[in-house]
Write a protein that holds these residues in place. Structure first.
Motif, PDB file in Angstrom:
ATOM      1  N   GLN A  34       0.816  -1.218   0.000  1.00 56.86           N
ATOM      2  CA  GLN A  34       0.000   0.000   0.000  1.00 56.86           C
ATOM      3  C   GLN A  34       0.853   1.273   0.000  1.00 56.86           C
ATOM      4  O   GLN A  34       0.324   2.370  -0.170  1.00 56.86           O
ATOM      5  CB  GLN A  34      -0.929   0.013   1.220  1.00 56.86           C
ATOM      6  N   LEU A  35       2.156   1.125   0.209  1.00 55.37           N
ATOM      7  CA  LEU A  35       3.037   2.292   0.153  1.00 55.37           C
ATOM      8  C   LEU A  35       3.190   2.777  -1.283  1.00 55.37           C
ATOM      9  O   LEU A  35       3.228   1.974  -2.220  1.00 55.37           O
ATOM     10  CB  LEU A  35       4.422   1.951   0.711  1.00 55.37           C
ATOM     11  N   ASN A  36       3.328   4.089  -1.445  1.00 57.61           N
ATOM     12  CA  ASN A  36       3.646   4.644  -2.757  1.00 57.61           C
ATOM     13  C   ASN A  36       5.152   4.545  -2.961  1.00 57.61           C
ATOM     14  O   ASN A  36       5.928   5.324  -2.426  1.00 57.61           O
ATOM     15  CB  ASN A  36       3.190   6.100  -2.835  1.00 57.61           C
ATOM     16  N   ARG A  37       5.570   3.555  -3.741  1.00 60.79           N
ATOM     17  CA  ARG A  37       6.989   3.307  -3.962  1.00 60.79           C
ATOM     18  C   ARG A  37       7.475   3.828  -5.311  1.00 60.79           C
ATOM     19  O   ARG A  37       8.605   3.569  -5.716  1.00 60.79           O
ATOM     20  CB  ARG A  37       7.271   1.813  -3.865  1.00 60.79           C
ATOM     21  N   ASN A  38       6.620   4.577  -5.992  1.00 59.13           N
ATOM     22  CA  ASN A  38       7.000   5.131  -7.288  1.00 59.13           C
ATOM     23  C   ASN A  38       7.772   6.428  -7.061  1.00 59.13           C
ATOM     24  O   ASN A  38       7.318   7.527  -7.383  1.00 59.13           O
ATOM     25  CB  ASN A  38       5.747   5.380  -8.127  1.00 59.13           C
ATOM     26  N   VAL A  39       8.965   6.285  -6.470  1.00 58.30           N
ATOM     27  CA  VAL A  39       9.750   7.447  -6.046  1.00 58.30           C
ATOM     28  C   VAL A  39      11.153   7.412  -6.647  1.00 58.30           C
ATOM     29  O   VAL A  39      12.098   7.959  -6.068  1.00 58.30           O
ATOM     30  CB  VAL A  39       9.829   7.508  -4.503  1.00 58.30           C
ATOM     31  N   ASP A  40      11.304   6.799  -7.808  1.00 54.86           N
ATOM     32  CA  ASP A  40      12.611   6.757  -8.452  1.00 54.86           C
ATOM     33  C   ASP A  40      13.026   8.174  -8.861  1.00 54.86           C
ATOM     34  O   ASP A  40      12.289   8.864  -9.578  1.00 54.86           O
ATOM     35  CB  ASP A  40      12.567   5.875  -9.696  1.00 54.86           C
ATOM     36  N   VAL A  41      14.194   8.614  -8.401  1.00 51.55           N
ATOM     37  CA  VAL A  41      14.719   9.936  -8.761  1.00 51.55           C
ATOM     38  C   VAL A  41      15.457   9.812 -10.081  1.00 51.55           C
ATOM     39  O   VAL A  41      16.337   8.971 -10.240  1.00 51.55           O
ATOM     40  CB  VAL A  41      15.647  10.474  -7.659  1.00 51.55           C
ATOM     41  N   ARG A  42      15.086  10.665 -11.016  1.00 55.17           N
ATOM     42  CA  ARG A  42      15.675  10.597 -12.356  1.00 55.17           C
ATOM     43  C   ARG A  42      15.953  12.010 -12.866  1.00 55.17           C
ATOM     44  O   ARG A  42      15.444  12.998 -12.327  1.00 55.17           O
ATOM     45  CB  ARG A  42      14.712   9.892 -13.305  1.00 55.17           C
ATOM     46  N   GLU A  43      16.748  12.085 -13.915  1.00 57.71           N
ATOM     47  CA  GLU A  43      17.035  13.388 -14.512  1.00 57.71           C
ATOM     48  C   GLU A  43      15.871  13.835 -15.383  1.00 57.71           C
ATOM     49  O   GLU A  43      15.147  13.014 -15.959  1.00 57.71           O
ATOM     50  CB  GLU A  43      18.324  13.333 -15.337  1.00 57.71           C
ATOM     51  N   LYS A  44      15.738  15.174 -15.466  1.00 59.67           N
ATOM     52  CA  LYS A  44      14.605  15.745 -16.186  1.00 59.67           C
ATOM     53  C   LYS A  44      15.024  17.070 -16.813  1.00 59.67           C
ATOM     54  O   LYS A  44      15.840  17.808 -16.260  1.00 59.67           O
ATOM     55  CB  LYS A  44      13.448  15.979 -15.197  1.00 59.67           C
ATOM     56  N   ASP A  45      14.461  17.386 -17.977  1.00 57.74           N
ATOM     57  CA  ASP A  45      14.644  18.700 -18.573  1.00 57.74           C
ATOM     58  C   ASP A  45      13.764  19.688 -17.809  1.00 57.74           C
ATOM     59  O   ASP A  45      12.550  19.493 -17.686  1.00 57.74           O
ATOM     60  CB  ASP A  45      14.246  18.694 -20.048  1.00 57.74           C
ATOM     61  N   LEU A  46      14.372  20.746 -17.285  1.00 61.80           N
ATOM     62  CA  LEU A  46      13.640  21.697 -16.448  1.00 61.80           C
ATOM     63  C   LEU A  46      12.963  22.773 -17.292  1.00 61.80           C
ATOM     64  O   LEU A  46      13.518  23.237 -18.288  1.00 61.80           O
ATOM     65  CB  LEU A  46      14.591  22.348 -15.438  1.00 61.80           C
ATOM     66  N   ASP A  47      11.780  23.147 -16.865  1.00 63.06           N
ATOM     67  CA  ASP A  47      11.023  24.180 -17.550  1.00 63.06           C
ATOM     68  C   ASP A  47      11.504  25.562 -17.110  1.00 63.06           C
ATOM     69  O   ASP A  47      12.009  25.740 -15.993  1.00 63.06           O
ATOM     70  CB  ASP A  47       9.527  24.044 -17.225  1.00 63.06           C
ATOM     71  N   PRO A  48      11.332  26.576 -17.934  1.00 61.60           N
ATOM     72  CA  PRO A  48      11.689  27.940 -17.522  1.00 61.60           C
ATOM     73  C   PRO A  48      10.732  28.450 -16.447  1.00 61.60           C
ATOM     74  O   PRO A  48       9.636  27.914 -16.258  1.00 61.60           O
ATOM     75  CB  PRO A  48      11.551  28.747 -18.818  1.00 61.60           C
ATOM     76  N   ASP A  49      11.158  29.489 -15.750  1.00 63.96           N
ATOM     77  CA  ASP A  49      10.299  30.107 -14.745  1.00 63.96           C
ATOM     78  C   ASP A  49       9.052  30.675 -15.411  1.00 63.96           C
ATOM     79  O   ASP A  49       9.102  31.173 -16.547  1.00 63.96           O
ATOM     80  CB  ASP A  49      11.027  31.235 -14.019  1.00 63.96           C
ATOM     81  N   LEU A  50       7.950  30.626 -14.669  1.00 62.48           N
ATOM     82  CA  LEU A  50       6.697  31.175 -15.159  1.00 62.48           C
ATOM     83  C   LEU A  50       6.038  31.950 -14.036  1.00 62.48           C
ATOM     84  O   LEU A  50       5.950  31.463 -12.903  1.00 62.48           O
ATOM     85  CB  LEU A  50       5.771  30.053 -15.646  1.00 62.48           C
ATOM     86  N   GLN A  51       5.586  33.158 -14.346  1.00 63.32           N
ATOM     87  CA  GLN A  51       4.912  33.967 -13.340  1.00 63.32           C
ATOM     88  C   GLN A  51       3.827  34.796 -13.998  1.00 63.32           C
ATOM     89  O   GLN A  51       4.008  35.348 -15.077  1.00 63.32           O
ATOM     90  CB  GLN A  51       5.903  34.893 -12.635  1.00 63.32           C
ATOM     91  N   GLY A  52       2.686  34.861 -13.323  1.00 66.61           N
ATOM     92  CA  GLY A  52       1.583  35.677 -13.797  1.00 66.61           C
ATOM     93  C   GLY A  52       0.939  36.427 -12.646  1.00 66.61           C
ATOM     94  O   GLY A  52       0.857  35.904 -11.529  1.00 66.61           O
TER      95      GLY A  52
END
Length: 832
Positions: A256-274
Motif C-alpha cells: 500500500q506504500l507509494n513506492r514510485n519514487v525513483d529519482v531521475r534526470e529531467k529537462d527543467l522548464d523555464p520560470d513562469l509567473q503571472g
C-alpha cells in the motif's frame, strides 16, 4: 468560524456590484504593472523619489524604525518580503526565509501582518517564513528596532510589520506575465513521478497515506510486527491463524506504500509567473468613499543546488556530496475592501490566501575511508530523497480607525460641546483570524549502495541496502490557528511650548497548534534479498518482490525517531499598555511607556501508536514543569533631540532603552523529535527551557537634506540573560541531533551606517548628466558573545564555552547605484 472577515468581504463586494451602476465614477489615472522577480544584480526602472518617500514617517517615530515602501521594493527587483528585507541595515537572510535582525536569530524577532499576529506554516519554526509573502501585496514594511510599549514584549532584534495594500488611490487594472531562466536551473535537474495537480501546488492524493494503512494502524494497535498482528488475530481465542498468515498480512500492507519514487534526470522548464491586479474607488457625495483591491499571482520555478559535507575525522576522504532540485509553486490571492468617511473614519477588511509548495528530489553519495562504502575499493553509499511540502496560509482581518476631527465634531449636537476638549482623539481596533496548514505526504528516503569501477569510478550497479529500514517513509501534518484582536486609543493635549499625547491599548492573542507525524520503514535483512536488491526502488520494492516470502521484505511502523514525533500545544497572551509622548519647545521629545503581559504556554507530546497505555506519556506534574506561566511589566524610554540646521535641514539624535523578553517557541519546548528540512539534522525540544530577558540600548543620529540626501548612524547594544541556543547532542556525524538549552548570558553590539547621496556635486567635474545618478547603501558591523556553562541548564559536553551567537554575521553591506531621467519617465537601479 474561522473566516468571518472573509464572509464580510464577500458581502461588501456584493453590495458594491449591486449599486455600481448608480455611482458617479471619478476620472483617475491608470496604474502601471508591477515588475517581476529578478536576480541578485538587477536593472529595472523606478524614480529616485521612492527612496525618500518614507523619510517623513521615520521623522515622526519616537523610536528607531526603518521603512521600505512598495516602490522601493519593486525598484530593487525583489519578489518577496524576505528578499526585500535583506536590503535594510543590519538584516540578514537565512535559508531564503528567515530574517535575522542585528545578528539575532529568528526567535529574537517578531513578525506581524497589519499589526496582528498570524501563524507560521513552517514545521520546524514558530516564526513566519517571510518568503511566502509576495511583493505585489505589499504597501510597505516597517522594521522597528527600538522597542515601544504598543508592540509585543517578545522583542529582541526588532519587530517586522508587513503592511498590505488597501483602498487604491487610482483606478487600476493590470495583467503581467513573466518568464525567465536562472543559472541555478540549468537544462537538467532531478525529479520523480508526482501527482496530476502538482502544477497547482497540491497533491492529488497519490502521495497521501493509504486508507488501508490508516485503518491497519487502528486494527493492529499501532504495530505491524508479525507477532503483534498474530496476537490481534487470535484475541478471540481462535487458533486458525499462524505466524505465516501474519507475515503475509504485513507484506500486503507494504504494497500500500507509494513506492514510485525513483529519482531521475529531467529537462527543467523555464520560470513562469503571472499576476492580475484590479482596484477601484467610488465616491458618495463629498464625504464618503468606498474602494476595493484584488490581486492574484501564480509562480512556478525550478532550482538546482549542490551540497558537500566533509566529516571532521577525515575531511579529505570521508565526504558526502550530491545535488537536489526543488520545484516551487506559489499561489497568492488577496482582496480588500474599505469604507471611508472624510479623513476621520475608515474601516477595512482583508482576505488573504497564500500557498507555497516545494517539491524536492535529491541524490547524495557518500565515501568513508575504511567503511563498507569506501570509494577507494569500489563502493559508495547512495541516498535518494523525495520531499513534497504544501504550506497554506489563510488570513481574515478587519480593522478600523476613528478620529474626533472637525468633520465628526461638526455633526455632534450642541450639548456634546464638552467633547471638544479631546479634539483629535484617535481610536483604532482590529480583529484577525488566521489558520495555516503544512502537509508533507510521503516523504521518502531510500538507502542504497553503488558498485564502482575502481579504475574509472563509473557506477556498475546500484543495490538497495540490506536493512530493515532501507526505505524510510514519513507523513507529517501541521495545523496552526491564531486568533488575535485588540484596540488602542490616543489623545493629544497642547500647552504653551509643549504638547503631549497619551495612549493606551489592549491585545489578545490565542494560538493552537496540532502536529502529527507517522513513520514507516521498508526493507529486508534476509539473505534472499540480495538476489533482487539491484535496481531502482520501484523495481526492488515491486508488488511481486514484496509478496514473495523468500525476499523477506517487511513493513515496520513507527521507526527512525529519537523520541515522540507528535504533539499538541497552546499559547495565550493577554496584554495591556500605556505610554506618553511629550514634545518640548520643538526641541526635546520624550516617549515612555510600559506594557503588562500575561503569557501562558503548554506543549504536550503525544504517542499516536500507544494503544495499550497513555497516549500522553507524561504525568500531570511533568506537563506542568514544561509549561510557561509568567506575567511581567516591560518598560521603554526614548529621548530625541531635534536640531534643524545642524549640517542638514532636519537632524535628530535619539536614545532608547527598553526591557523585553524572548520566549521559547512551542516547538522548542516540545519533547517531540523532528528533522529540520534546512539542515537535515534531528532536533529535539527541551521542556525545561525558560524565557530570556533582554536589555536593549540604541543611539541613532539622523540627517535629512532637502535635496533628498540622507545619512544615519546607529549604535546598539543588547544584554541577554539566559539566551536560548542550539547545541549538538549525542549522535553521529551521519545522524546529527540538536537540542535547545539556556546559556548563561550573551551580548550583541555594533554600529549601522545608512545613506543616500545624489551625484549632482560632480556636475562641474564630469557634466550635467551626472545629476541623474545617485548612490545609496548601508553597512552594519557587529560582534556577539555567548557564554555557556557545561553541566547547567541541560548543557552537556560542548566544544566552545564562549563563542558567537548562532549564525551571527560580523558585517552586512548593501549598495545601489540609481539613475533617474530629468523628465521622470525613465529610471534604473543596479543593486548589490
Amino acid at each position: 468560524m474561522p473566516y468571518k472577515p472573509l464572509m464580510l468581504w464577500v458581502a461588501c463586494c456584493f453590495c458594491i456590484v449591486a449599486v455600481a451602476p448608480a455611482l458617479v465614477f471619478a476620472e483617475e489615472a491608470e496604474g502601471s504593472p508591477e515588475d517581476g522577480p529578478m536576480e541578485e544584480i538587477v536593472v529595472i526602472g523606478r524614480l529616485q523619489s521612492a527612496a525618500t518617500d518614507v523619510v517623513s514617517e521615520r521623522l515622526e517615530q519616537a523610536v528607531p524604525v526603518d521603512f521600505l515602501d512598495a516602490e522601493s521594493i519593486s525598484r530593487a527587483g525583489d519578489s518577496d518580503v524576505a528578499s526585500a528585507l535583506r536590503r535594510m541595515p543590519g538584516l540578514t537572510l537565512v535559508a531564503d526565509k528567515f530574517v535575522y535582525v542585528r545578528g539575532l536569530g529568528e526567535r529574537y524577532s517578531s513578525t506581524q501582518l497589519n499589526g496582528a499576529s498570524v501563524p507560521s506554516p513552517d514545521l520546524s519554526r514558530n516564526v513566519l517564513p517571510l518568503d511566502i509573502f509576495p511583493a505585489e501585496i505589499l504597501d510597505s514594511i516597517a522594521v522597528q528596532k527600538g522597542y515601544s510599549a504598543d508592540l509585543p514584549a517578545a522583542f529582541g532584534g526588532g519587530n517586522i510589520d508587513i503592511r498590505t495594500k488597501g483602498i487604491p488611490l487610482d483606478r487600476m487594472f493590470s495583467i503581467t506575465l513573466n518568464t525567465g531562466w536562472n543559472t541555478n536551473s540549468s537544462d537538467q535537474g532531478l525529479s520523480y513521478s508526482g501527482g496530476g495537480d502538482d502544477w497547482k501546488g497540491e497533491d492529488d492524493g497519490s502521495r497521501a497515506l493509504s486508507p488501508v494503512l490508516s485503518q491497519a494502524i487502528q486494527t493492529y494497535q499501532g504495530s505491524f510486527g508479525a507477532p503483534d498482528i498474530l496476537n490481534i488475530l487470535r484475541r478471540d481465542g481462535s487458533q486458525l491463524y499462524s505466524l505465516a498468515d501474519a507475515q503475509q498480512i504485513n507484506r500486503e500492507l507494504a504494497t500500500q506504500l507509494n513506492r514510485n519514487v525513483d529519482v531521475r534526470e529531467k529537462d527543467l522548464d523555464p520560470d513562469l509567473q503571472g499576476k492580475l491586479t484590479a482596484g477601484y474607488r467610488w465616491f458618495f457625495g463629498e464625504d464618503w468613499e468606498v474602494g476595493f483591491l484584488a490581486t492574484g499571482s501564480y509562480e512556478d520555478q525550478w532550482r538546482n543546488t549542490d551540497r558537500t559535507i566533509r566529516r571532521v575525522s577525515n575531511p579529505d576522504t570521508d565526504v558526502s556530496s550530491g545535488s537536489r532540485t526543488v520545484n516551487t509553486v506559489n499561489l497568492t490571492g488577496m482582496a480588500s475592501i474599505g469604507v471611508k468617511f472624510t479623513d476621520d473614519h475608515e474601516i477595512q477588511t482583508m482576505g488573504l490566501f497564500i500557498r507555497n509548495t516545494e517539491d524536492e528530489a535529491a541524490i547524495y553519495t557518500t565515501c568513508q575511508q575504511g567503511q563498507f562504502n569506501d570509494c577507494a575499493v569500489g563502493s559508495q553509499g547512495r541516498i535518494s530523497e523525495v520531499r513534497y511540502e504544501n504550506r497554506d496560509l489563510e488570513v481574515g482581518q478587519i480593522k478600523g480607525s476613528h478620529t474626533l476631527g472637525d468633520a465628526t465634531l461638526d455633526l455632534l449636537p450642541g450639548f456634546l460641546d464638552f467633547v471638544q476638549v479631546v479634539r483629535g482623539l484617535e481610536f483604532g481596533w482590529y480583529y484577525s483570524d488566521s489558520e495555516t496548514t503544512s502537509d508533507i505526504p510521503n516523504e521518502v528516503r531510500i538507502s542504497a549502495q553503488d558498485s564502482l569501477d575502481p579504475a574509472t569510478g563509473q557506477i556498475l550497479m546500484t543495490s538497495i541496502r540490506q536493512s530493515g529500514t532501507a526505505g524510510d517513509f514519513r507523513w507529517s501534518d501541521l495545523t496552526d490557528q491564531v486568533l488575535s484582536y485588540g484596540w488602542d486609543v490616543s489623545a493629544p493635549f497642547y500647552g504653551s511650548g509643549w504638547d503631549v499625547e497619551l495612549a493606551g491599548g489592549y491585545d489578545y492573542v490565542e494560538k493552537v497548534r496540532d502536529y502529527r507525524q507517522t513513520s514507516m520503514g521498508l526493507g529486508s535483512t534476509s539473505s534472499g534479498f540480495s538476489a533482487i536488491s539491484g535496481g531502482t526502488p520501484s523495481q526492488v520494492f515491486s508488488d511481486a518482490n514484496i509478496l514473495d516470502p523468500v525476499n523477506g521484505i517487511a513493513l515496520l511502523l513507527g521507526v527512525g525517531g529519537f523520541g515522540l514525533e507528535s504533539y499538541f500545544a497552546g499559547q495565550i497572551t493577554d496584554a495591556a499598555y500605556g505610554k506618553f509622548d511629550l514634545l518640548l519647545d520643538e526641541t526635546w521629545r520624550i516617549s515612555a511607556g510600559a506594557r503588562y503581559e500575561e503569557f501562558r504556554q503548554i506543549s504536550v507530546p503525544v504517542d499516536l501508536l500507544n494503544f495499550s497505555g497513555q497516549r500522553i506519556p507524561l504525568s500531570a506534574d511533568e506537563i506542568a514543569r514544561g509549561a510557561i506561566l509568567e506575567d511581567d511589566w516591560y518598560p521603554s524610554v526614548a529621548l530625541t533631540y531635534i536640531l534643524p540646521g545642524f549640517w542638514a535641514e532636519e537632524f535628530q539624535f535619539r536614545f532608547a532603552w527598553s526591557e523585553t523578553v524572548a520566549r521559547p517557541d512551542i516547538r522548542e519546548v516540545s519533547q517531540s523529535t523532528y528533522i529540520d528540512p534546512i539542515t537535515d539534522a534531528r532536533v529535539r525540544g527541551n521542556p525545561l527551557l525558560r524565557p530570556s530577558d533582554l536589555s536593549n540600548y540604541d543611539i541613532r543620529a539622523e540627517w535629512f537634506f532637502e535635496s533628498g540626501d540622507n545619512f544615519t548612524v546607529s549604535l546598539f547594544y543588547k544584554d541577554i540573560d539566559s539566551p536560548i541556543e542550539t547545541v549538538q547532542g549525542g549522535a553521529t556525524e551521519d545522524n546529527i541531533l540538536f537540542n535547545f538549552v539556556n546559556a548563561t548570558s550573551a551580548e550583541v553590539y555594533g554600529v549601522e551606517f545608512e545613506g543616500l547621496k545624489n551625484l549632482r556635486f560632480m556636475a562641474d567635474l564630469v557634466g550635467r548628466w551626472v545629476k541623474q545618478f545617485y548612490v545609496a547603501g548601508n553597512l552594519t558591523l557587529s560582534e556577539s558573545n555567548l557564554d555557556i556553562v557545561p553541566g547547567q541548564g541541560g548543557v552537556g559536553n560542548i566544544t566552545n564555552a564562549s563563542r558567537s551567537l548562532t549564525q551571527h554575521s560580523d558585517w552586512v553591506a548593501n549598495v545601489q547605484l540609481g539613475f533617474d531621467s530629468f523628465n521622470g519617465r525613465h529610471g534604473a537601479t543596479l543593486v548589490y
